[in-house]
Design an enzyme around this catalytic site. Structure first.
Site, mmCIF file in Angstrom:
data_model
loop_
_atom_site.group_PDB
_atom_site.id
_atom_site.type_symbol
_atom_site.label_atom_id
_atom_site.label_comp_id
_atom_site.label_asym_id
_atom_site.label_seq_id
_atom_site.Cartn_x
_atom_site.Cartn_y
_atom_site.Cartn_z
ATOM 1 N N THR A 93 0.863 -1.181 0.000
ATOM 2 C CA THR A 93 0.000 0.000 0.000
ATOM 3 C C THR A 93 0.896 1.226 0.000
ATOM 4 O OG1 THR A 93 -1.790 -1.135 1.161
ATOM 5 C CG2 THR A 93 -1.788 1.270 1.224
ATOM 6 N N LYS A 168 -7.610 1.717 -2.576
ATOM 7 C CA LYS A 168 -7.166 1.227 -1.270
ATOM 8 C C LYS A 168 -7.184 2.338 -0.225
ATOM 9 C CE LYS A 168 -5.457 -1.374 1.931
ATOM 10 N NZ LYS A 168 -4.176 -2.079 1.886
ATOM 11 N N LYS A 243 -0.461 4.654 8.786
ATOM 12 C CA LYS A 243 0.257 4.897 7.531
ATOM 13 C C LYS A 243 -0.715 5.137 6.379
ATOM 14 C CE LYS A 243 1.423 1.940 4.503
ATOM 15 N NZ LYS A 243 1.920 0.815 3.691
#
Length: 292
Positions: A93, A168, A243
């Site tokens: 990601t 995402k 994150k």
């Protein structure tokens, strides 16, 4: 069967690679962590001394790494060892811009590239039920689909390179908001005298239902497999949520998009990490709610 190089054999990459071995593929891997290497060997993965060695002779290279900077560094290392026409799949990601830069670097050397981040956490990686959100050429996506089918339950092509990462960060911004909202509602219910099981039985079958409750319930009992029943050992760690929310925050700023709840979720998880709970599951925010 395909020879696959898998770079990044941690909590997510390790079980993903193991499922590819179970399906009959030859998997050659690399990870810098000795414990990850040991577990990978036990699962039938040939662990090499470097990422470049793992990539040499592979038809497919899958990366599952912590951030875009590391993805770029690994690609720089391994590209000279890759055979022409190798398919690169990055399931990390990372920022949309980082995914597009990775694609340019790979394609400039005559290879193919897909960005394919996942949803489903460690449980999904173990069970082979991940959801892949993929960016890249439709024909290349079709070539990779059999591998996605081994590692996951669904793979969706979302558009050109970078589209997978875009979905995402949007998805995880929703999850961050949901996990906090569920935590706040459950704490309110507790203080109103509600039994958590009664709360779960009603809300999980009502308009407030979400994955954050029905799978990742933040209190022990209603969902026996949720991390709350195991001292919040992470399925999806708060540090990783932090994150991803920071990636979403950067994208919000780049696009001039207002997202009050998304920004608030980012700040909340930053507090959780700063308090030393980054290694706890993202559902641990319920304890932060209680402390407040």
């Amino acid at each position: 069967m395909t020879t696959i190089a898998f770079i990044g054999l941690g909590n997510m990459g390790g079980p993903m690679a193991a499922n590819l071995v179970k399906a009959g593929h030859t998997v050659r891997g690399f990870d810098v962590v000795p414990q990850a290497q040991e577990k990978a060997r036990a699962n039938g993965i040939e662990v090499l001394e470097s990422a470049a060695q793992a990539v040499a002779g592979a038809q497919v290279v899958i990366t599952m790494l912590p951030n875009g900077k590391l993805v770029d560094a690994v690609l720089t290392e391994v590209l000279p060892s890759a055979s022409k026409g190798t398919l690169f799949i990055d399931s990390s990601t990372i920022a949309v811009a980082d995914a597009r830069a990775a694609a340019e670097k790979v394609q400039a050397e005559g290879h193919r590239f897909l960005d394919a981040p996942v949803s489903g956490g460690i449980t999904g990686a173990d069970a082979g039920t991940l959801a892949f959100m993929v960016g890249g050429d439709e024909e290349v996506f079709g070539e990779a689909r059999p591998l996605f089918d081994v590692m996951g339950r669904v793979a969706t092509r979302c558009g050109d390179v970078g589209a997978g990462q875009a979905v995402k960060i949007c998805n995880n911004m929703i999850l961050g908001v949901h996990q906090i909202a569920i935590a706040e509602a459950m704490v309110l219910g507790e203080r109103l005298g509600l039994d958590p099981q009664a709360f779960f039985d009603v809300v999980s079958n009502s308009t407030g239902a979400s994955w954050a409750l029905t799978t990742n319930c933040p209190v022990p009992g209603p969902v026996p497999t949720s991390p709350a029943n195991n001292d919040f050992k992470p399925g999806f760690a708060s540090a990783l949520m932090n994150k991803d929310l920071n990636l979403a925050k950067a994208a919000l700023e780049e696009t001039g998009t207002s997202a009050v709840l998304g920004q608030a979720a980012c700040a909340f998880y930053q507090e959780t990490v700063d308090a030393g709970f980054g290694d706890k599951d993202c559902s641990y925010v319920i304890e932060q709610v209680r402390d407040r």
